[in-house]
Structure formats: structure tokens, C-alpha cells
Design a protein around this motif. Structure first.
Motif, PDB file in Angstrom:
ATOM      1  N   ARG A  58       0.801  -1.213   0.000  1.00 43.19           N
ATOM      2  CA  ARG A  58       0.000   0.000   0.000  1.00 43.19           C
ATOM      3  C   ARG A  58       0.839   1.271   0.000  1.00 43.19           C
ATOM      4  N   HIS A  59       2.131   1.129   0.049  1.00 45.65           N
ATOM      5  CA  HIS A  59       2.975   2.318   0.114  1.00 45.65           C
ATOM      6  C   HIS A  59       2.954   3.068  -1.212  1.00 45.65           C
ATOM      7  N   ILE A  60       3.412   4.299  -1.167  1.00 51.28           N
ATOM      8  CA  ILE A  60       3.314   5.187  -2.318  1.00 51.28           C
ATOM      9  C   ILE A  60       4.022   4.615  -3.544  1.00 51.28           C
ATOM     10  N   HIS A  61       5.170   3.976  -3.344  1.00 53.05           N
ATOM     11  CA  HIS A  61       5.889   3.425  -4.489  1.00 53.05           C
ATOM     12  C   HIS A  61       5.152   2.240  -5.103  1.00 53.05           C
ATOM     13  N   HIS A  62       4.485   1.440  -4.276  1.00 48.60           N
ATOM     14  CA  HIS A  62       3.690   0.335  -4.813  1.00 48.60           C
ATOM     15  C   HIS A  62       2.548   0.852  -5.687  1.00 48.60           C
ATOM     16  N   LYS A  63       1.916   1.937  -5.263  1.00 49.11           N
ATOM     17  CA  LYS A  63       0.805   2.491  -6.037  1.00 49.11           C
ATOM     18  C   LYS A  63       1.293   3.055  -7.370  1.00 49.11           C
ATOM     19  N   LEU A  64       2.435   3.700  -7.358  1.00 47.16           N
ATOM     20  CA  LEU A  64       2.963   4.249  -8.604  1.00 47.16           C
ATOM     21  C   LEU A  64       3.368   3.134  -9.567  1.00 47.16           C
ATOM     22  N   LEU A  65       3.883   2.027  -9.041  1.00 50.40           N
ATOM     23  CA  LEU A  65       4.214   0.890  -9.895  1.00 50.40           C
ATOM     24  C   LEU A  65       2.950   0.302 -10.516  1.00 50.40           C
ATOM     25  N   ARG A  66       1.846   0.291  -9.755  1.00 48.62           N
ATOM     26  CA  ARG A  66       0.583  -0.209 -10.306  1.00 48.62           C
ATOM     27  C   ARG A  66       0.032   0.720 -11.380  1.00 48.62           C
ATOM     28  N   CYS A  67       0.490   1.964 -11.383  1.00 50.23           N
ATOM     29  CA  CYS A  67       0.103   2.895 -12.454  1.00 50.23           C
ATOM     30  C   CYS A  67       0.822   2.579 -13.764  1.00 50.23           C
TER      31      CYS A  67
END
Length: 369
Positions: A296-305
């Protein structure tokens, strides 16, 4: 005064060289003894990577610091350093955190054990007189008593320490954010003309530069890539927590009074700290354990983008820079309380946009299937 920057630069250069010498030897040691960070479902790397790069931080920084002060003493005949009680407590505390990180990287330690050591280490600072004693008008609060400031200091240091550890999820992220924060603190302490701290900070920035070379540009296949491990992230987090408390303490004898102490200390650490708060609130909302690792961290979300690791790193570092520029531009024309409100609003909008991109990407992927 300009001549003192020579010793700051010297500290940086010596530390860069020290890191370039020590880190490859650490990688060889890790490969020889099988000390790797192994990939799993939560981690984003796909190959086993040596995980003890953070061990190089303290030796390189200490060597650069001592050599720079020795050169200064030989040139000027003076030594711009006084050993205060909180300096000694900081060195003891830092040694505790550093050793715990090394032990955890080599044999593994439970989260409870590390948390207890962090609390004990952080508690030594207010016990020796270094604590947050003012909120600079945030929410109408100015001076605060010791019995409030001491536990607040422990909480802040432990929080920052864990924030830097938890955000260490993609190449260069924790080290890159730490480098930016240290650069900010370097400006802060040089403005206050506390040059000993400047030499110390420059030494840490130097070895981080070496580490970023191997971590970001290195390749696991070629055997020249390394992770910092807990020995690195916990060490960086504790030092940043100490610097934040040191600079935000109002009326310390070695620092002139400055109205932006809390603002700058807080601003330089916004992204990792806000990320932890957001993840904790997210887990509370979904009724999941607070200390369970997830994506759920910010880098995980950006990777999912759909971003690569390097693209996600760039976005997060730019976001941190935007906060620094925005906050320093607004203050003191805008009250500290409203600066924080603006930061929360911007961070919320950023994540709403990221969420929208992730949702659109998932819908598109589902439609193609």
C-alpha cells in the motif's frame, strides 16, 4: 565563512571515496556468505541482492568527519567542536540502532525487539536535555513542558526511524529521500553557522551518493547491486530524527532562535512520514493488522500505475521537492497550521489522482481480457 565550506566539501568527497571502497567489499562478503535479500510476493525485485550496504554508512561518515576536523585543526589551530551530554547520548543511541540493524540483516530480529531498542535509544536524548520544547504556534501551541516534549520526542524519532525503513521499497527511494532531507538540513545548519553539524551531514551525504551508484545503477545479474538493509534505513532514519529534533528545539545554546525550526524539520520529511500515516489509516479502515507488510505504500501504487522503479523514484522525489518549495514559499506569510493543512490537501489530491489512474488502468486491462 566561505572557507568553512571547504571542510564540508572535503567531508563529502572523503565519504564518497570511502563508500566506493567499502561497499564493493561488503557485496563480495555477502555473496561469499549467502547474505541476500530474497525476492517474494511483496518485494519488487526479482533477483537475490546483497543486503548489507548500509554497514558502510557509519564508517565512511565517521572517517570523513574526523579527517575533515583534523585538517581544520591543522590549518587553523582550532577545533570547532564541543562534546555536550546530548552529543554523547546521540552517539550511544546511534550505535545501538546501527548494531541492531546489522544483527537484523544477518540473523533476523523480531519487530518487537527492534521497536524496544528504538524506544530506549530515542529516550536517551530527552534524558540528556534534547527534546522538542515548542510547537512554534502549530494549532495555537507554543512552548511545551518537558513532560510533554520528552515523550513527543521519543515518538517523533521512532516514527521517523520506522518511516525511512518502511519506505525503503524500490531502488534509491529511502536513500534518495534521505539525501534530499540531509541537503536541507545542511542548508539549515550552515545558516545557523553550526559547521560541525554541516561536516557531519556532508559525510553522510557522501556515502549515500556512493550507495546510490551501486543501488540504482548496479545490476544483480552483474553482481554489482546492493541494498542498504535495516542497518542502513534504520541508521538514516535515526539520524534524520535526531537532526529534526535538534533543529526544531527552540532556544538551544548553540543555535540562534529561528521561527521556521519546526516548519523546516517537518517539511524535509513529509513524504516518508505522510506515507506511513496514510498506510496506517488505510489498514485501520480495512481492519487489518497495523504491522502486517503489504503493498500500500506510495511506491507500490505508482508501480501499479505502470511506472518503472526509476520513474516512480523520480515522481516521489519531485513530490518531496514540491512540498519543500511550497512550504518555504508560503511561510511565514501563511501560519504554520495552515501550511500543514495545505500539505495534507496536496498529498490527498496526489493520491486521488494516482487512485484514478490505477482504476482506469485496471478497467482497461479487464476490458482487454
Amino acid at each position: 565563512m566561505d572557507s568553512l565550506w571547504i571542510y564540508v566539501i572535503l567531508s563529502f568527497v572523503i565519504s564518497v571515496a570511502g563508500g566506493c571502497v567499502i561497499i564493493p567489499r561488503i557485496m563480495n562478503y555477502c555473496m561469499k556468505h549467502g547474505l541476500y535479500d530474497m525476492p517474494n510476493a511483496r518485494k519488487v525485485h526479482r533477483n537475490a541482492v546483497p543486503r548489507l550496504g548500509g554497514i558502510a554508512f557509519i564508517p565512511s561518515m565517521s572517517l570523513a568527519f574526523l579527517v575533515s576536523l583534523l585538517v581544520f585543526h591543522q590549518v587553523s589551530g582550532d577545533l570547532p567542536m564541543t562534546i555536550s551530554l546530548w552529543t554523547l547520548s546521540f552517539l550511544v543511541s546511534l550505535s545501538m540502532i546501527y548494531c541492531v540493524g546489522i544483527v537484523d540483516d544477518i540473523i533476523g530480529l523480531g519487530a518487537k525487539t527492534k521497536f524496544i531498542v528504538q524506544i530506549v535509544a530515542a529516550s536517551l536524548l530527552p534524558a540528556c536535555g534534547l527534546y522538542i520544547n515548542s510547537l512554534y504556534g502549530f494549532c495555537g501551541v507554543y512552548e511545551i513542558p518537558f513532560w510533554v516534549g520528552a515523550p513527543l520526542t521519543v515518538f517523533v524519532i521512532v516514527f521517523i526511524d520506522n518511516a525511512m525503513n518502511l519506505i525503503d521499497g524500490i531502488d534509491g527511494l529511502s536513500a534518495g529521500l534521505a539525501f534530499m532531507s540531509l541537503a536541507g538540513f545542511l542548508v539549515c545548519f550552515s545558516r545557523a553557522e553550526v559547521w560541525t553539524y554541516c561536516v557531519f551531514i556532508a559525510g553522510l551525504m557522501g556515502v549515500i551518493t556512493s550507495y546510490l551508484y551501486f543501488n540504482v545503477l548496479g545490476s544483480a545479474e552483474k553482481g554489482n547491486k546492493v541494498f542498504m538493509g535495516d542497518s542502513g534505513s534504520l541508521t538514516l532514519g535515526f539520524i534524520l530524527g535526531f537532526l529534526a529534533v535538534k533543529y526544531s528545539m527552540d532556544g538551544v545554546g548553540v543555535l540562534p532562535r529561528h521561527s521556521d525550526g519546526l516548519l523546516l524539520a517537518y517539511t524535509l520529511l513529509i513524504v516518508p512520514c505522510f506515507d506511513v500515516v496514510r498506510v496506517v489509516l488505510s489498514r485501520l479502515r480495512s481492519r487489518q493488522p497495523l504491522f502486517t507488510a503489504d503493498k500500500r505504500h506510495i511506491h507500490h501504487k505508482l508501480l501499479r500505475c505502470g511506472l518503472t522503479q526509476h520513474q516512480a523514484l523520480a515522481v516521489i522525489l519531485v513530490l518531496q521537492l514540491v512540498f519543500v518549495i511550497m512550504n518555504t514559499t508560503m511561510f511565514p506569510a501563511v501560519h504554520l497550521t495552515y501550511v500543514v493543512v495545505a500539505d495534507v490537501a496536496l498529498y490527498t489530491v496526489f493520491h486521488l489522482v494516482v487512485n484514478a489512474v490505477i482504476y482506469k488502468k485496471s478497467k482497461l486491462s479487464a476490458a482487454q481480457q
